[in-house]
Design a protein around this motif. Structure first.
Motif, PDB file in Angstrom:
ATOM      1  N   SER A   1       0.834  -1.188   0.000  1.00  0.00           N
ATOM      2  CA  SER A   1       0.000   0.000   0.000  1.00  0.00           C
ATOM      3  C   SER A   1       0.875   1.245   0.000  1.00  0.00           C
ATOM      4  O   SER A   1       1.999   1.232   0.496  1.00  0.00           O
ATOM      5  CB  SER A   1      -0.901   0.001   1.240  1.00  0.00           C
ATOM      6  OG  SER A   1      -1.536   1.243   1.421  1.00  0.00           O
TER       7      SER A   1
ATOM      8  N   HIS B   1       0.397   3.602   1.834  1.00  0.00           N
ATOM      9  CA  HIS B   1       0.479   3.975   3.245  1.00  0.00           C
ATOM     10  C   HIS B   1       0.768   2.697   4.039  1.00  0.00           C
ATOM     11  O   HIS B   1      -0.117   1.840   4.170  1.00  0.00           O
ATOM     12  CB  HIS B   1      -0.819   4.611   3.719  1.00  0.00           C
ATOM     13  CG  HIS B   1      -1.229   5.803   2.896  1.00  0.00           C
ATOM     14  ND1 HIS B   1      -0.610   7.018   2.991  1.00  0.00           N
ATOM     15  CD2 HIS B   1      -2.180   5.931   1.940  1.00  0.00           C
ATOM     16  CE1 HIS B   1      -1.164   7.867   2.151  1.00  0.00           C
ATOM     17  NE2 HIS B   1      -2.122   7.227   1.491  1.00  0.00           N
TER      18      HIS B   1
ATOM     19  N   ALA C   1       0.778   1.665   6.995  1.00  0.00           N
ATOM     20  CA  ALA C   1      -0.116   1.241   8.065  1.00  0.00           C
ATOM     21  C   ALA C   1      -1.523   0.902   7.556  1.00  0.00           C
ATOM     22  O   ALA C   1      -2.381   0.516   8.344  1.00  0.00           O
ATOM     23  CB  ALA C   1      -0.202   2.322   9.142  1.00  0.00           C
ATOM     24  N   LYS C   2      -1.735   1.053   6.254  1.00  0.00           N
ATOM     25  CA  LYS C   2      -3.026   0.738   5.662  1.00  0.00           C
ATOM     26  C   LYS C   2      -2.918  -0.528   4.823  1.00  0.00           C
ATOM     27  O   LYS C   2      -1.868  -0.831   4.268  1.00  0.00           O
ATOM     28  CB  LYS C   2      -3.520   1.890   4.783  1.00  0.00           C
ATOM     29  CG  LYS C   2      -3.793   3.184   5.544  1.00  0.00           C
ATOM     30  CD  LYS C   2      -4.950   3.022   6.511  1.00  0.00           C
ATOM     31  CE  LYS C   2      -5.279   4.340   7.191  1.00  0.00           C
ATOM     32  NZ  LYS C   2      -6.419   4.182   8.157  1.00  0.00           N
ATOM     33  N   ALA C   3      -4.019  -1.260   4.736  1.00  0.00           N
ATOM     34  CA  ALA C   3      -4.024  -2.503   3.963  1.00  0.00           C
ATOM     35  C   ALA C   3      -3.766  -2.226   2.495  1.00  0.00           C
ATOM     36  O   ALA C   3      -4.114  -1.166   1.967  1.00  0.00           O
ATOM     37  CB  ALA C   3      -5.360  -3.218   4.133  1.00  0.00           C
TER      38      ALA C   3
ATOM     39  N   ASP D   1      -9.201  -6.281   1.060  1.00  0.00           N
ATOM     40  CA  ASP D   1     -10.600  -6.717   1.141  1.00  0.00           C
ATOM     41  C   ASP D   1     -10.802  -8.069   0.464  1.00  0.00           C
ATOM     42  O   ASP D   1     -11.694  -8.838   0.851  1.00  0.00           O
ATOM     43  CB  ASP D   1     -11.520  -5.680   0.496  1.00  0.00           C
ATOM     44  CG  ASP D   1     -11.669  -4.420   1.346  1.00  0.00           C
ATOM     45  OD1 ASP D   1     -11.477  -4.501   2.572  1.00  0.00           O
ATOM     46  OD2 ASP D   1     -11.952  -3.348   0.770  1.00  0.00           O
TER      47      ASP D   1
ATOM     48  N   GLU E   1      -4.771  -3.734  10.546  1.00  0.00           N
ATOM     49  CA  GLU E   1      -3.918  -2.569  10.323  1.00  0.00           C
ATOM     50  C   GLU E   1      -3.313  -2.125  11.643  1.00  0.00           C
ATOM     51  O   GLU E   1      -4.017  -1.984  12.646  1.00  0.00           O
ATOM     52  CB  GLU E   1      -4.721  -1.433   9.684  1.00  0.00           C
ATOM     53  CG  GLU E   1      -5.277  -1.780   8.311  1.00  0.00           C
ATOM     54  CD  GLU E   1      -6.093  -0.666   7.697  1.00  0.00           C
ATOM     55  OE1 GLU E   1      -6.250  -0.647   6.463  1.00  0.00           O
ATOM     56  OE2 GLU E   1      -6.586   0.192   8.466  1.00  0.00           O
TER      57      GLU E   1
ATOM     58  N   ALA F   1      -1.079   0.837  13.104  1.00  0.00           N
ATOM     59  CA  ALA F   1      -0.433   2.139  12.899  1.00  0.00           C
ATOM     60  C   ALA F   1       0.843   2.251  13.711  1.00  0.00           C
ATOM     61  O   ALA F   1       1.818   2.875  13.274  1.00  0.00           O
ATOM     62  CB  ALA F   1      -1.397   3.262  13.275  1.00  0.00           C
TER      63      ALA F   1
ATOM     64  N   SER G   1       3.375   0.480  11.808  1.00  0.00           N
ATOM     65  CA  SER G   1       3.321   0.859  10.392  1.00  0.00           C
ATOM     66  C   SER G   1       3.282  -0.357   9.478  1.00  0.00           C
ATOM     67  O   SER G   1       4.085  -0.487   8.545  1.00  0.00           O
ATOM     68  CB  SER G   1       4.509   1.764  10.031  1.00  0.00           C
ATOM     69  OG  SER G   1       4.392   2.996  10.694  1.00  0.00           O
TER      70      SER G   1
ATOM     71  N   THR H   1       0.476  -3.853   8.058  1.00  0.00           N
ATOM     72  CA  THR H   1      -0.804  -4.556   8.063  1.00  0.00           C
ATOM     73  C   THR H   1      -0.523  -6.047   7.984  1.00  0.00           C
ATOM     74  O   THR H   1       0.309  -6.489   7.190  1.00  0.00           O
ATOM     75  CB  THR H   1      -1.678  -4.128   6.872  1.00  0.00           C
ATOM     76  OG1 THR H   1      -1.923  -2.716   6.940  1.00  0.00           O
ATOM     77  CG2 THR H   1      -3.020  -4.857   6.892  1.00  0.00           C
TER      78      THR H   1
ATOM     79  N   THR I   1      -4.735   3.522  -6.040  1.00  0.00           N
ATOM     80  CA  THR I   1      -4.185   2.960  -4.797  1.00  0.00           C
ATOM     81  C   THR I   1      -3.248   1.776  -5.045  1.00  0.00           C
ATOM     82  O   THR I   1      -2.617   1.282  -4.107  1.00  0.00           O
ATOM     83  CB  THR I   1      -5.317   2.511  -3.856  1.00  0.00           C
ATOM     84  OG1 THR I   1      -6.106   1.520  -4.522  1.00  0.00           O
ATOM     85  CG2 THR I   1      -6.192   3.688  -3.456  1.00  0.00           C
TER      86      THR I   1
ATOM     87  N   ARG J   1       4.134  -3.514   4.548  1.00  0.00           N
ATOM     88  CA  ARG J   1       4.614  -2.373   5.346  1.00  0.00           C
ATOM     89  C   ARG J   1       5.369  -1.372   4.454  1.00  0.00           C
ATOM     90  O   ARG J   1       5.701  -1.686   3.321  1.00  0.00           O
ATOM     91  CB  ARG J   1       5.504  -2.832   6.502  1.00  0.00           C
ATOM     92  CG  ARG J   1       6.653  -3.723   6.134  1.00  0.00           C
ATOM     93  CD  ARG J   1       7.607  -3.902   7.302  1.00  0.00           C
ATOM     94  NE  ARG J   1       7.192  -4.892   8.269  1.00  0.00           N
ATOM     95  CZ  ARG J   1       7.633  -6.149   8.288  1.00  0.00           C
ATOM     96  NH1 ARG J   1       8.470  -6.573   7.356  1.00  0.00           N
ATOM     97  NH2 ARG J   1       7.227  -6.986   9.202  1.00  0.00           N
TER      98      ARG J   1
END
Length: 310
Positions: free
Chosen positions: A84, A86, A88-90, A95, A106, A108, A111, A113, A180, A310
């Protein structure tokens, strides 16, 4: 005008209620938005299932008519082994993992998932398969996944989904948003590492199959695609080191569990697959560019393996 085979798009939305369109009016009011798959090898079987011949004794030879006794849909595609934007985001495929018996966590603080097997996961998706002007909507979708990592390639995660049939309809393609999805990094000496019990090995390829059992069920008053079990397996091919450095024959005979860690990419676009509970199977010899290799089947024990981005 002929329809173009390559004009296909897959969208997906997590379901809040099993088998109910993820983009129902209620879900849209609650913020549901279609995401799109940036991948390859898209395929669909719109009318999968069994048929039964009527086989009447009507005084004639030859075939009798048959009827479809079950109808469901299967969809397959492959996405890149990328993370990702980001850490810390999946990843965009998070999904999809959640509909394959994986818990997506996730974190944070670290940092990262984590995508871990969850025996009690009940996630499902609505898939929207657009094929050259035709929409195949598939609700109540669940499935399995496999991944491959081979040196000098990009690697990928292959998803195989089964869902409930909805009649096809003519519909224009949406404008997909792939913003994304990150560009994958080549697997090789620059970006990748592979260890067995903490010791680096020269990995040529690694293949993993979660092998979820995903039957379609239909009873009176009930229709569902369920994940009833999983039997994960894997195979690794490594350059054969000196026996004193790594005796894979002794390790296989001992039947002990080992930790395997595969990492590709650096922080910001890093994907990890790891498991502390792996048995090495019976090795066989091979060759790669004239050098000796081992091909070793792997038995992945229980639900210990994880993906990490990550």
């Amino acid at each position: 005008m002929a329809r173009k085979e390559r004009k296909k798009i897959i969208g997906f939305v997590p379901e809040t209620t099993y088998g109910v369109d993820g983009l129902s009016a209620e879900n849209i009011a609650n913020g549901a938005v279609m995401k799109h798959v940036l991948g390859r090898e898209f395929s669909i079987t719109p009318l999968a299932g069994e048929s039964q011949a009527l086989e009447y004794d009507d005084g004639t030879l030859g075939q009798s008519a048959e009827i479809m006794t079950e109808v469901y849909v299967s969809v397959e595609f492959t996405v890149d082994l990328a993370a990702s934007a980001h850490p810390a985001k999946a990843a965009p495929w998070g999904d999809l993992m959640a509909a394959c018996l994986r818990r997506v966590t996730e974190n944070a603080e670290n940092s990262q998932t984590v995508y871990s097997i969850d025996d009690d996961a009940t996630g499902s998706l609505t898939l929207y398969y657009y094929q050259s002007g035709t929409l195949h909507k598939v609700v109540g979708t669940r499935g399995s996944l496999a991944f491959n990592a081979a040196a000098k390639a990009f690697g990928g995660i292959k998803f195989a989904f089964t869902g409930l049939h909805v009649p096809a309809e003519a519909q224009a393609h949406p404008a997909p948003d792939f913003s994304t999805w990150l560009t994958p990094l080549k697997i090789g000496v620059q970006h990748s590492s592979f260890t067995i019990d903490g010791t680096a090995a020269k990995l040529i390829s690694l293949e993993y199959d979660q092998a979820n059992q995903v039957p379609y069920q239909e009873y009176v008053g009930h229709e569902e695609v369920m994940i009833t079990d999983y039997q994960p397996t894997a195979t690794m091919v490594i350059e054969a080191p000196k026996l004193i450095e790594l005796d894979v024959f002794a390790l296989a005979q001992a039947g002990e569990e080992h930790e395997l860690v595969f990492t590709n990419g650096s922080i910001g676009n890093q994907v990890v697959w790891q498991s502390p509970r792996v048995q090495l199977g019976r090795p066989s010899y091979g060759e790669q560019d004239g050098t000796q290799t081992y091909s070793i089947p792997l038995r992945i024990i229980s639900n210990a393996d994880q993906f990490i981005t990550r």
